[in-house]
Design a protein around this motif. Structure first.
Motif, mmCIF file in Angstrom:
data_model
loop_
_atom_site.group_PDB
_atom_site.id
_atom_site.type_symbol
_atom_site.label_atom_id
_atom_site.label_comp_id
_atom_site.label_asym_id
_atom_site.label_seq_id
_atom_site.Cartn_x
_atom_site.Cartn_y
_atom_site.Cartn_z
ATOM 1 N N UNK A 2 -15.103 -8.245 29.200
ATOM 2 C CA UNK A 2 -14.254 -8.911 30.187
ATOM 3 C C UNK A 2 -15.159 -9.687 31.137
ATOM 4 N N UNK A 3 -14.801 -10.957 31.376
ATOM 5 C CA UNK A 3 -15.538 -11.752 32.354
ATOM 6 C C UNK A 3 -14.910 -11.486 33.710
ATOM 7 N N UNK A 4 -15.690 -10.991 34.631
ATOM 8 C CA UNK A 4 -15.150 -10.452 35.871
ATOM 9 C C UNK A 4 -14.687 -11.514 36.860
ATOM 10 N N UNK A 5 -15.038 -12.760 36.718
ATOM 11 C CA UNK A 5 -14.529 -13.796 37.643
ATOM 12 C C UNK A 5 -14.578 -15.142 36.974
ATOM 13 N N UNK A 53 -17.021 -1.705 39.232
ATOM 14 C CA UNK A 53 -17.463 -2.094 40.573
ATOM 15 C C UNK A 53 -16.326 -1.972 41.597
ATOM 16 N N UNK A 54 -15.527 -0.911 41.462
ATOM 17 C CA UNK A 54 -14.440 -0.647 42.402
ATOM 18 C C UNK A 54 -13.178 -1.473 42.174
ATOM 19 N N UNK A 98 -19.811 -11.885 35.587
ATOM 20 C CA UNK A 98 -20.577 -11.465 34.420
ATOM 21 C C UNK A 98 -19.631 -10.944 33.336
ATOM 22 N N UNK A 99 -20.133 -10.984 32.103
ATOM 23 C CA UNK A 99 -19.403 -10.334 31.014
ATOM 24 C C UNK A 99 -19.715 -8.848 31.057
#
Length: 105
Positions: A102-105, A25-26, A4-5
């Motif tokens: 930031x796009x997380x993946x 998210x850690x 997700x962004x």
């Protein structure tokens, strides 16, 4: 992580040619701003000994780890100087309305 962004910070939170830490998210990220106002994101910890890169030195598009002076190009994640030998993971970034995402993946 879900791909997700994520709203990471205001663009003004990062000085030109500098880096800050961001956690979601850690997961630790390092967020960079170049002197020509481009933004980048990488994993936040050095691949050598898991030290926070937010305490490192930014020189152009290079981040130098504060512990053993290992270097990475934060635009690509590629190593640029030992003792690091494993590249950093990089993440897509977008600027919208003065915020850095930031796009997380």
């Amino acid at each position: 992580m879900t791909g997700q962004w994520i709203d990471a910070c205001a663009t003004d939170d990062i000085d030109e040619e500098d880096v800050i830490a961001f956690e979601h998210d850690g997961h630790a990220f390092a967020l960079y701003r170049t002197e020509d106002d481009r933004f980048f994101a990488t994993d936040g910890l050095c691949t050598h000994e898991q030290i926070s890169l937010a305490d490192g030195l930014v020189m152009g598009t290079i981040i130098e780890c504060p512990k053993h002076n290992g270097r990475f190009d934060f635009t690509t994640g590629e190593t640029r100087g030992g003792p690091v030998c494993e590249h950093l993971k990089t993440y897509e970034t977008q600027v919208r309305d003065g915020r850095l995402f930031v796009k997380t993946a």
